[in-house]
Design an enzyme around this catalytic site. Structure first.
Site, mmCIF file in Angstrom:
data_model
loop_
_atom_site.group_PDB
_atom_site.id
_atom_site.type_symbol
_atom_site.label_atom_id
_atom_site.label_comp_id
_atom_site.label_asym_id
_atom_site.label_seq_id
_atom_site.Cartn_x
_atom_site.Cartn_y
_atom_site.Cartn_z
ATOM 1 N N LYS A 199 -115.557 -54.402 40.903
ATOM 2 C CA LYS A 199 -114.948 -52.925 41.221
ATOM 3 C C LYS A 199 -115.306 -52.587 42.931
ATOM 4 C CE LYS A 199 -114.916 -48.212 41.308
ATOM 5 N NZ LYS A 199 -115.234 -48.163 42.782
ATOM 6 N N GLU A 210 -128.795 -54.130 45.196
ATOM 7 C CA GLU A 210 -129.073 -54.154 46.474
ATOM 8 C C GLU A 210 -128.872 -52.708 47.198
ATOM 9 O OE1 GLU A 210 -128.866 -53.760 50.235
ATOM 10 O OE2 GLU A 210 -126.966 -55.164 49.913
ATOM 11 N N CYS A 269 -127.225 -51.363 55.493
ATOM 12 C CA CYS A 269 -128.397 -51.219 54.880
ATOM 13 C C CYS A 269 -129.585 -52.112 55.628
ATOM 14 C CB CYS A 269 -128.458 -51.411 53.377
ATOM 15 S SG CYS A 269 -127.792 -53.104 53.160
ATOM 16 N N GLU A 311 -132.641 -42.999 55.558
ATOM 17 C CA GLU A 311 -131.516 -43.950 55.818
ATOM 18 C C GLU A 311 -130.637 -43.077 56.339
ATOM 19 O OE1 GLU A 311 -129.368 -47.860 54.199
ATOM 20 O OE2 GLU A 311 -129.699 -45.933 52.729
#
Length: 476
Positions: free
Chosen positions: A174, A249, A283, A380
């Site tokens: 996906k 993750e 990330c 973040e």
């Protein structure tokens, strides 16, 4: 170059059950350039059932040496189409073409690595009491759902699919709705290379429409997800209903720690790309920089000078280092962080504006004097923004580093071996680099601590994560 526009199920192109489509926008021009099929729940069911049939029909029982040959053929096919894959990546997310070529090559390298690894991966014989024999088996799980983000669409698709396939599973892939093209191309090329129909399915579409259906499908035995911590929590909750295996993750707020005894000049000149590469949409971005106070001012001077030299512009230009952000929404999110930094009095050493009138561009931005409670320091951002601070005491600095809820990556700069080992042990992150910013190696495990996720991609650890461990005791 052809643009794939349908679902890839059971080795063929298909229209979605309800004929919905997703419009794709080129971030560099803001122009819509394609429409791609959007899967719904009926398509999820068709893809998963096809994958289950392919798994039961022979892929799980195919000898490792034969799976090795198929995966090597896939790798060769990907290398033959490396330039096409790179240009699709550039078009859909604005990735600079030089980076896109490297990442297309990394995807092929993943298939090469796991093709070679599968024939060397297995169980153990174990010493037990007299009168018997004990051994372990590593067995495939079945159908695996691999959910891939938009920031590194092709390499992450490969580093999830390749070990899952090598271990004998079938995969429903996906891709993110912003970046489906290279995942669809992967499905097509893998099938052309000899991967049996149904072993790899590709379902573009909105996560809100099909994500829950994929994660909760009773035939899906494992979910491997890369993306936001918020969505990771949702996947973990859904998967808990039938105790699916999950690897996640997730987000990061990685530190870059520079001691005075390091080659700090090199650190200052190379560190900008540790946070600004991929326009900060990473990330692993080292977005919190801690510099020992005695070298703080000259370090910042060099860091800012190196940042100003970065080439921001057309992704099709080989000289471009930073392209646009992926969407207008992503740029607006980053600009909200910058507005908050201005409100709180952070010093903008450089950047903060829009360098081009067209495209979702944003200048790489260096912040000084950000408070430890400020959003730009704690959260973040997923954009080209870095905050730099001075430290005096190693122990206090490490307490601050580890106060983050994240723990994915980071860099440590020192020429003192004892300090390098001590600080590496102390920093609560899954991946660290000493005197480097290199986080990802196909041969090494990749993943995070705390809210940066659980489980590992890459290395032999990925093969372990796509298999069930079975123990067998045989009595004399």
């Amino acid at each position: 170059m052809t643009l794939p526009s349908q679902l890839f199920i059971d080795g063929t192109w298909r229209e979605p059950a309800d004929e919905r489509r997703i419009s794709l926008t080129n971030p560099a021009t803001e122009a819509t350039f394609a429409e791609v099929a959007a899967a719904d729940v009926a398509d999820v069911n068709a893809a998963v059932e096809s994958a289950q049939r392919a798994w039961e029909g022979g892929w799980r029982d195919l000898a490792p040496g034969k799976r090795e040959a198929v995966l090597h053929a896939v790798a060769r096919k990907l290398r033959e189409h490396q330039e096409e894959i790179a240009r699709l990546e550039m078009l859909q997310i604005g990735k600079p073409i030089s980076d896109a070529r490297d990442e297309a090559g990394l995807g092929a390298r993943c298939f090469e690595y796991y093709a070679g690894a599968v024939t060397k991966f297995g169980g153990q014989t174990l010493p037990v009491g007299r009168g018997g024999f004990d051994f372990t088996l590593r067995q495939p799980m079945g159908v695996v759902a691999c959910i891939v983000p938009w920031n590194f669409p092709f390499p992450i698709a490969c580093w999830k699919a390749a070990p899952a396939l090598a271990a004998g599973n079938c995969v429903v892939l996906k891709p993110a709705s912003l970046s489906p093209l290279t995942a669809l191309k992967l499905g097509e090329l893998a099938c052309e290379a000899g991967l049996p129909p149904g072993v790899l399915q590709v379902l573009p579409g909105a996560g809100a429409a099909i994500g829950d259906a994929l994660v909760t499908h009773p035939l899906v035995r494992k979910v491997s997800f890369t993306g936001s911590t918020e969505i990771g929590r949702r996947i973990m909750e859904l998967a808990s209903r039938d105790l699916k295996r999950v690897s996640l993750e997730l987000g990061g707020k990685s530190p870059n720690i520079v001691f005075a005894d390091a080659d700090w000049q090199r650190a200052a000149e190379t560190s900008p790309m540790s946070v600004f590469a991929n326009t900060g949409q990473d990330c692993c971005a080292r977005s919190r920089v801690y510099v020992e106070r005695s070298i703080f001012e000259p370090f910042v001077e060099r860091f800012v000078a190196a940042t100003r030299k970065l080439v921001v512009g057309d992704p099709a230009n080989d000289a471009t280092q930073l392209g646009p952000l992926v969407s207008a929404g992503q740029r607006a999110t980053v600009e909200e962080f910058l507005a908050d930094a201005r409100k709180r009095g952070s010093q903008f050493a450089c950047g903060g504006g829009r360098p081009h009138p067209k495209g979702y561009y944003l200048e790489p931005t260096v912040l000084l004097d950000a408070g430890k409670g400020d959003r730009c320091w704690r959260e973040e951002i997923f954009g080209p923004v870095v905050a730099i601070t001075a430290f005096d005491d190693e122990a206090q600095m490490l307490r601050d580093v580890n106060s983050s809820p994240y723990g994915l990556s980071g860099s440590i700069w020192t020429n003192n071996l004892s300090r390098a080992l001590r600080v590496s042990r102390a920093v609560q992150s899954g991946v660290l680099s000493v005197n480097s910013h290199s986080s990802v190696h196909v041969e090494a495990p990749f993943g995070g601590f705390k809210q940066s996720g659980l489980g590992r991609d890459l290395g032999l650890a990925a093969l372990e994560g796509y298999t069930e461990l079975k123990n067998v005791y045989v009595a004399e």
